[in-house]
Scaffold this motif. Structure first.
Motif, PDB file in Angstrom:
ATOM      1  N   GLU A 297       0.855  -1.193   0.000  1.00 39.78           N
ATOM      2  CA  GLU A 297       0.000   0.000   0.000  1.00 39.78           C
ATOM      3  C   GLU A 297       0.896   1.251   0.000  1.00 39.78           C
ATOM      4  O   GLU A 297       0.811   2.107   0.877  1.00 39.78           O
ATOM      5  N   THR A 298       1.773   1.361  -1.019  1.00 39.76           N
ATOM      6  CA  THR A 298       2.628   2.549  -1.146  1.00 39.76           C
ATOM      7  C   THR A 298       2.651   2.952  -2.610  1.00 39.76           C
ATOM      8  O   THR A 298       2.434   2.117  -3.489  1.00 39.76           O
ATOM      9  N   GLY A 299       2.928   4.227  -2.893  1.00 38.30           N
ATOM     10  CA  GLY A 299       3.040   4.708  -4.278  1.00 38.30           C
ATOM     11  C   GLY A 299       1.856   4.251  -5.113  1.00 38.30           C
ATOM     12  O   GLY A 299       0.700   4.326  -4.676  1.00 38.30           O
ATOM     13  N   LEU A 300       2.138   3.722  -6.311  1.00 39.37           N
ATOM     14  CA  LEU A 300       1.072   3.261  -7.205  1.00 39.37           C
ATOM     15  C   LEU A 300       0.285   2.089  -6.628  1.00 39.37           C
ATOM     16  O   LEU A 300      -0.818   1.797  -7.083  1.00 39.37           O
ATOM     17  N   GLY A 301       0.843   1.419  -5.640  1.00 38.61           N
ATOM     18  CA  GLY A 301       0.144   0.303  -4.999  1.00 38.61           C
ATOM     19  C   GLY A 301      -1.181   0.754  -4.410  1.00 38.61           C
ATOM     20  O   GLY A 301      -2.149  -0.023  -4.354  1.00 38.61           O
ATOM     21  N   ILE A 302      -1.281   2.004  -3.984  1.00 36.75           N
ATOM     22  CA  ILE A 302      -2.528   2.526  -3.405  1.00 36.75           C
ATOM     23  C   ILE A 302      -3.636   2.533  -4.455  1.00 36.75           C
ATOM     24  O   ILE A 302      -4.751   2.087  -4.210  1.00 36.75           O
ATOM     25  N   ALA A 303      -3.300   3.020  -5.675  1.00 36.14           N
ATOM     26  CA  ALA A 303      -4.300   3.041  -6.752  1.00 36.14           C
ATOM     27  C   ALA A 303      -4.631   1.627  -7.218  1.00 36.14           C
ATOM     28  O   ALA A 303      -5.792   1.316  -7.512  1.00 36.14           O
ATOM     29  N   ILE A 304      -3.624   0.765  -7.276  1.00 34.32           N
ATOM     30  CA  ILE A 304      -3.873  -0.626  -7.691  1.00 34.32           C
ATOM     31  C   ILE A 304      -4.810  -1.297  -6.688  1.00 34.32           C
ATOM     32  O   ILE A 304      -5.792  -1.947  -7.065  1.00 34.32           O
ATOM     33  N   ASN A 305      -4.536  -1.129  -5.402  1.00 31.54           N
ATOM     34  CA  ASN A 305      -5.393  -1.744  -4.381  1.00 31.54           C
ATOM     35  C   ASN A 305      -6.798  -1.166  -4.378  1.00 31.54           C
ATOM     36  O   ASN A 305      -7.775  -1.885  -4.167  1.00 31.54           O
ATOM     37  N   ASP A 306      -6.909   0.157  -4.659  1.00 28.71           N
ATOM     38  CA  ASP A 306      -8.232   0.775  -4.764  1.00 28.71           C
ATOM     39  C   ASP A 306      -9.045   0.078  -5.859  1.00 28.71           C
ATOM     40  O   ASP A 306     -10.202  -0.276  -5.674  1.00 28.71           O
ATOM     41  N   ARG A 307      -8.405  -0.125  -7.008  1.00 28.37           N
ATOM     42  CA  ARG A 307      -9.080  -0.751  -8.150  1.00 28.37           C
ATOM     43  C   ARG A 307      -9.444  -2.205  -7.834  1.00 28.37           C
ATOM     44  O   ARG A 307     -10.524  -2.675  -8.178  1.00 28.37           O
ATOM     45  N   LEU A 308      -8.536  -2.910  -7.178  1.00 33.34           N
ATOM     46  CA  LEU A 308      -8.786  -4.318  -6.862  1.00 33.34           C
ATOM     47  C   LEU A 308      -9.905  -4.459  -5.829  1.00 33.34           C
ATOM     48  O   LEU A 308     -10.715  -5.377  -5.913  1.00 33.34           O
ATOM     49  N   LYS A 309      -9.971  -3.520  -4.882  1.00 32.57           N
ATOM     50  CA  LYS A 309     -11.063  -3.561  -3.892  1.00 32.57           C
ATOM     51  C   LYS A 309     -12.409  -3.422  -4.589  1.00 32.57           C
ATOM     52  O   LYS A 309     -13.375  -4.100  -4.245  1.00 32.57           O
ATOM     53  N   ARG A 310     -12.470  -2.517  -5.591  1.00 35.41           N
ATOM     54  CA  ARG A 310     -13.726  -2.381  -6.344  1.00 35.41           C
ATOM     55  C   ARG A 310     -14.054  -3.664  -7.105  1.00 35.41           C
ATOM     56  O   ARG A 310     -15.221  -4.047  -7.218  1.00 35.41           O
ATOM     57  N   ALA A 311     -13.015  -4.296  -7.645  1.00 39.03           N
ATOM     58  CA  ALA A 311     -13.246  -5.555  -8.375  1.00 39.03           C
ATOM     59  C   ALA A 311     -13.747  -6.640  -7.434  1.00 39.03           C
ATOM     60  O   ALA A 311     -14.518  -7.508  -7.813  1.00 39.03           O
ATOM     61  N   ALA A 312     -13.309  -6.577  -6.180  1.00 36.32           N
ATOM     62  CA  ALA A 312     -13.669  -7.617  -5.199  1.00 36.32           C
ATOM     63  C   ALA A 312     -15.055  -7.405  -4.607  1.00 36.32           C
ATOM     64  O   ALA A 312     -15.660  -8.343  -4.100  1.00 36.32           O
ATOM     65  N   THR A 313     -15.546  -6.170  -4.616  1.00 35.72           N
ATOM     66  CA  THR A 313     -16.882  -5.889  -4.082  1.00 35.72           C
ATOM     67  C   THR A 313     -17.715  -5.225  -5.149  1.00 35.72           C
ATOM     68  O   THR A 313     -17.778  -4.012  -5.218  1.00 35.72           O
ATOM     69  N   PRO A 314     -18.348  -6.023  -6.034  1.00 34.56           N
ATOM     70  CA  PRO A 314     -19.104  -5.445  -7.137  1.00 34.56           C
ATOM     71  C   PRO A 314     -20.225  -4.543  -6.614  1.00 34.56           C
ATOM     72  O   PRO A 314     -20.917  -4.922  -5.664  1.00 34.56           O
ATOM     73  N   GLU A 315     -20.355  -3.336  -7.238  1.00 30.01           N
ATOM     74  CA  GLU A 315     -21.358  -2.376  -6.763  1.00 30.01           C
ATOM     75  C   GLU A 315     -22.769  -2.782  -7.206  1.00 30.01           C
ATOM     76  O   GLU A 315     -22.935  -3.452  -8.201  1.00 30.01           O
TER      77      GLU A 315
END
Ligand code: TXA
Ligand code: MG
Length: 315
Positions: A297-315
């Motif tokens: 959860e550093t640098g670009l990892g923050i944006a990657i994790n944000d995107r993956l969290k959305r993929a993991a919890t479909p709206e």
């Protein structure tokens, strides 16, 4: 990295174009604000844009063309888009259009949407730079996330010195406010962001625009709708052990051989560049679920994790 300050001479433009072709980032003037430019067909260059801006998420970027013809290879122009481009390009109008299926554009540039925002800037330096580079240029405003948009080369350097290869200095931007964004990918043209081109002027050509903020009945913009790509299979995050029925999205040297690895060396820019293509690929086979290894959860990892969290919890 030392950021070079390039003059608005043929040599300065040639150097800036060469850097863009080599996958480096160059800030350049447009009539609205300075853009933080990278080759829009190069996933790594686009990933570097998000890294340089310190963005905590992947907001889709505007793709800049030297002229409309250059952009026709990437998006479908509807009759309404043709009319608006004819009336206002080059200029401070960005059109959101359907991405062509075979468009050789970075997947990261549209952050997983099936649309792309495109614009032809009305600035001679921007046009020469794009034409000399020979590729479309992805560019958000050239500032750190959460700070004021830059209208002079000095503003760019205050924010991004040492984070980008160069800034092409064209003096002050004439408008000083971002382009107006209109979604023409659906039947009702919709104002997504007010900006440098007045909506009254646009409506004199398009007829009434839908305003999603004022009118709850208006179609929501792709950015507001959850039309971002989400895999059909369930996605599990921060996984270090795996089940038989799963496919693995790996990260770093400890990933199993069977994984699709975002970056074997643990490089976050490389990981961001691979993210959307690998998610698509893993969603295609007959595996029941996708397991994702931990990503720092550093640098670009923050944006990657944000995107993956959305993929993991479909709206
Ligand atoms: O004047 C400008 O537009 C400047 C100069 C450099 O061209 N660029 C700029 O980019 O302001 P940026 O990234 O700061 O803003 C792009 C806007 C965002 O509001 C984004 O959500 C929207 O365009 N956008 C981009 N692609 C989109 C898409 N496919 N669908 C909906 N909105 C999109
Ligand atoms: Mg911005």
């Amino acid at each position: 990295m030392e950021t070079s300050h390039l003059p608005q001479t043929p040599e300065g433009i040639a150097e800036a174009a060469k850097l863009i072709c080599d996958g480096a980032l160059v800030a350049f003037p447009t009539e609205t604000v300075y853009g933080l430019g990278g080759n829009a067909t190069d996933d790594q260059a686009v990933a570097k844009i998000y890294e340089a801006k310190n963005r905590p998420d992947f907001n889709p970027l505007i793709v800049h063309g030297a002229d409309k013809a250059m952009l026709e290879a990437f998006v479908e122009f509807t009759p309404m888009a043709e009319k608006l481009a004819e009336a206002f390009w080059p200029g401070a109008l960005t059109l959101v259009l359907k991405r062509k299926a075979d468009a050789p554009l970075s997947l990261l540039v549209s952050a997983g949407l099936d649309t792309v925002a495109v614009r032809v800037p009305d600035h001679p330096l921007a046009q020469s730079l794009i034409a000399e580079a020979g590729c479309p240029i992805a560019a958000p405003s050239a500032n750190l996330s959460g700070t004021i948009s830059p209208t002079r080369a000095e503003h760019v350097l205050e924010s991004l010195n040492g984070r980008i290869a160069a800034v092409l200095d064209g003096g002050a931007c004439s408008l000083g406010i971002e382009s107006t964004v209109v979604d023409c990918s659906t039947n009702t043209p919709t104002l997504l962001r007010p900006g440098g081109l007045e909506s009254e002027k646009i409506e004199s050509v398009s007829g009434p625009l839908a305003h999603p903020e004022k009118d709850p009945e208006a179609p929501r913009s792709p950015g507001m709708l959850a039309r971002h790509y989400a895999p059909n299979r369930p996605v599990g995050l921060n996984r270090t052990s795996f089940e038989k029925h799963e496919v693995i999205l790996g990260f770093g040297p400890s990933a199993p051989d069977s994984a699709l690895n975002l970056s074997e060396s643990g490089n976050l820019v490389e990981a961001a560049a691979n993210l959307f293509a690998m998610l698509h690929q893993l969603d295609q086979g007959d595996a029941k679920a996708i397991a994702v290894m931990p990503i720092p959860e550093t640098g670009l990892g923050i944006a990657i994790n944000d995107r993956l969290k959305r993929a993991a919890t479909p709206e």
